[in-house]
Design an enzyme around this catalytic site. Structure first.
Site, short mmCIF file in Angstrom:
data_model
loop_
_atom_site.label_atom_id
_atom_site.label_comp_id
_atom_site.label_asym_id
_atom_site.label_seq_id
_atom_site.Cartn_x
_atom_site.Cartn_y
_atom_site.Cartn_z
N HIS A 82 0.85 -1.19 0.00
CA HIS A 82 0.00 0.00 0.00
C HIS A 82 0.89 1.25 0.00
O HIS A 82 1.86 1.33 0.74
CB HIS A 82 -0.88 -0.01 1.26
CG HIS A 82 -1.66 1.26 1.44
ND1 HIS A 82 -2.85 1.49 0.79
CD2 HIS A 82 -1.41 2.37 2.18
CE1 HIS A 82 -3.31 2.68 1.13
NE2 HIS A 82 -2.46 3.24 1.97
N ASP A 161 -15.10 3.91 8.07
CA ASP A 161 -14.02 4.82 7.67
C ASP A 161 -14.56 5.88 6.72
O ASP A 161 -14.20 7.05 6.80
CB ASP A 161 -12.88 4.05 7.01
CG ASP A 161 -11.78 5.00 6.52
OD1 ASP A 161 -11.20 5.68 7.37
OD2 ASP A 161 -11.55 5.07 5.29
N ARG A 168 -14.17 13.98 9.20
CA ARG A 168 -12.84 14.55 9.50
C ARG A 168 -12.47 15.62 8.49
O ARG A 168 -11.87 16.65 8.82
CB ARG A 168 -11.78 13.43 9.49
CG ARG A 168 -11.88 12.51 10.70
CD ARG A 168 -11.05 11.25 10.47
NE ARG A 168 -9.66 11.53 10.20
CZ ARG A 168 -8.84 10.73 9.51
NH1 ARG A 168 -9.27 9.58 9.03
NH2 ARG A 168 -7.60 11.07 9.30
N SER A 183 -7.41 4.50 9.99
CA SER A 183 -8.13 4.55 8.71
C SER A 183 -7.44 3.65 7.68
O SER A 183 -8.07 2.81 7.03
CB SER A 183 -8.18 6.01 8.24
OG SER A 183 -8.55 6.09 6.90
N LYS A 187 -8.49 -0.72 6.64
CA LYS A 187 -8.76 -1.17 5.27
C LYS A 187 -7.80 -2.28 4.85
O LYS A 187 -8.16 -3.15 4.07
CB LYS A 187 -8.70 0.03 4.32
CG LYS A 187 -9.92 0.94 4.51
CD LYS A 187 -9.83 2.23 3.69
CE LYS A 187 -8.96 3.25 4.35
NZ LYS A 187 -8.94 4.58 3.76
#
Ligand code: URA
Length: 437
Positions: A82, A161, A168, A183, A187
């Site tokens: 990621h 999220d 947010r 967050s 995921k």
């Protein structure tokens, strides 16, 4: 329990119990706690942070707010690489070929781009006919056939999220390390992979503008990984200039292919080699990073990585022949060179500005609803440390219509910063941290 008591406790920097966090998030998800109370809670977290136990419970509630996807029938060791988002980041494309060449599977959900950063889904969609798996079964088939399972982000995975991020975004609480960490990690943890590699970008074009912040985020994400007993490696990498030379979907596919042929930019090649070496270490195939990187060099020389990328593109509905014939990718109608406005050594290239210069041409989206032009983009000619004389070509713009051309040229010229003395090339790999390896 009362929401206001929990908010006040967090406001006063006292530690919340797992029951309190669990109840608060459950009630919010049900709609029984309003946004204004959640905003107040988030602001308290912004100022006071979360303990390890609080963060674990918070992330757990996020993970289990929606579907959990695992792949028991995928007969591969699965890695989810990621990236926290950068400019010119075409790593997932190159890794599709490289991981496959080492029989490492990929299972990941990828997103579309917004603002100055591009999205992996958009990059692959530059390939005509390319179609992602839509179901878990299709994903498993893709992993078993090609090693690579990539699908679009699902609304059903970690819906909490989505709800919290939207809040947010409008309450000044995005830039909170524990909130960002939970967050991202929720995921990652909701979609099973044997190992998670986090490419945490650092610099002007990244979410984390300096090394201290990036390190803090990395440590928080590793802590979450440890709490859930998962193998996680965080690689902190440079984003003080775009990654490689190409920015824009089609152009980035070409640069990724060239990298698998051994002709890639130095920084991008080094990043790919390191990430694959890390994956090999997690899998237990090599003991050291150096050993892994040497294996990657060999596989690139052998031509296997590019062949694997070709097979992957064919399987996903594209024409894999594009690895030998780039005219099969969308091509912009026009090119225009951009000239340096000063003489000196390139000291910095504001990556965010380059990303925006590509976005205004149509390569990226200003709003979620915008359409993308996959053909357009920018190819830089100069990187940090290069000597440039006024009037030299610093970049080439590939464009279809000239509506924003001048704007894009100006942005690129402004993005380049020069100095009289040669700036040391920054190393693309800054630090590596891990848990459970
Ligand atoms: N990316 C995410 O997925 N979440 C954040 O909070 C910030 C960046």
């Amino acid at each position: 329990m009362r929401a206001v008591d929990i908010i006040e406790k967090k406001r006063d920097n006292k530690t919340l119990s797992t029951e309190e966090i669990s109840w608060f998030l459950d009630e919010y998800l049900k709609g029984d706690i309003p946004d204004y109370q959640m905003s107040s809670f988030l602001m308290s977290v912004y100022f006071n942070g979360m303990t390890k136990e609080e963060l674990k419970e918070f992330t757990k509630k996020m993970i289990y707010s929606g579907d959990i996807i695992d792949f028991p029938e995928a007969h591969k060791f699965l890695i989810d690489k990621h990236s926290t988002g950068g400019v010119g980041d075409k790593t997932t494309i190159a890794l599709a070929g490289l991981f496959s060449a080492f029989d490492i599977g990929t299972a990941k959900l990828s997103g579309r781009g917004l603002g100055h950063t591009g999205g992996t889904i958009d990059k692959f969609e530059a390939i005509k006919g390319f179609d992602f798996p839509k179901t878990k079964d299709e994903m498993i088939k893709a992993i078993n056939a090609t090693s690579t399972g990539i699908m679009g982000a699902s609304e059903k995975v970690v819906p909490l999220d989505k709800k919290l991020y939207a809040l947010r975004d409008v309450t000044g609480t995005v830039m909170s390390i524990p909130l960002i960490a939970s967050s991202i990690m929720s995921k990652k943890l909701a979609v099973y992979a044997d190992g998670i590699i986090l490419d945490v970008k650092v610099g002007s074009g990244a979410f984390m503008k300096n090394l201290d912040l990036a390190r803090e985020l990395a440590k928080s994400m590793l802590q979450i990984g440890e709490s859930f007993d998962r193998k996680v490696v965080a690689v902190l990498t440079d984003m003080d200039e775009p990654l490689g030379y190409a920015v824009g979907n089609s152009l980035e596919v070409i640069e990724a292919v060239e990298t698998l042929k051994g002709n890639g930019p130095k920084d991008f090649t080094e990043l790919c080699k390191t990430l694959v070496a890390v994956a090999l270490q997690i899998k237990g195939d090599v003991k050291t990073l150096e050993e892994g990187k040497a294996k990657v060099e060999e596989i690139i020389k052998s031509g296997v990585a590019v062949q694997k990328l070709k097979e992957f593109i064919d399987y996903y509905g594209g024409n894999g022949e594009l690895v030998n014939d780039y005219t099969l990718l969308p091509q912009a109608q026009n090119v225009r060179v951009v000239l340096a406005k000063a003489t000196g050594y390139v000291a910095r290239i504001e990556a965010e500005e380059v990303g925006k210069a590509a976005m205004v041409l149509g390569a990226g989206r200003e709003t979620k609803e915008d359409n993308i032009n996959h053909a357009v983009g920018i190819v830089l000619s100069k990187k940090i440390g290069d000597y440039v004389e006024i009037g030299d070509v610093i970049a080439t713009i590939h464009y279809d219509d000239d509506k924003n051309l001048e704007n894009s040229i100006n942005m690129l010229q402004e993005a380049y910063k020069y100095s009289e003395t040669k700036t040391e090339m920054t190393e693309v790999i800054k630090e590596i941290h891990s848990v459970n390896i």
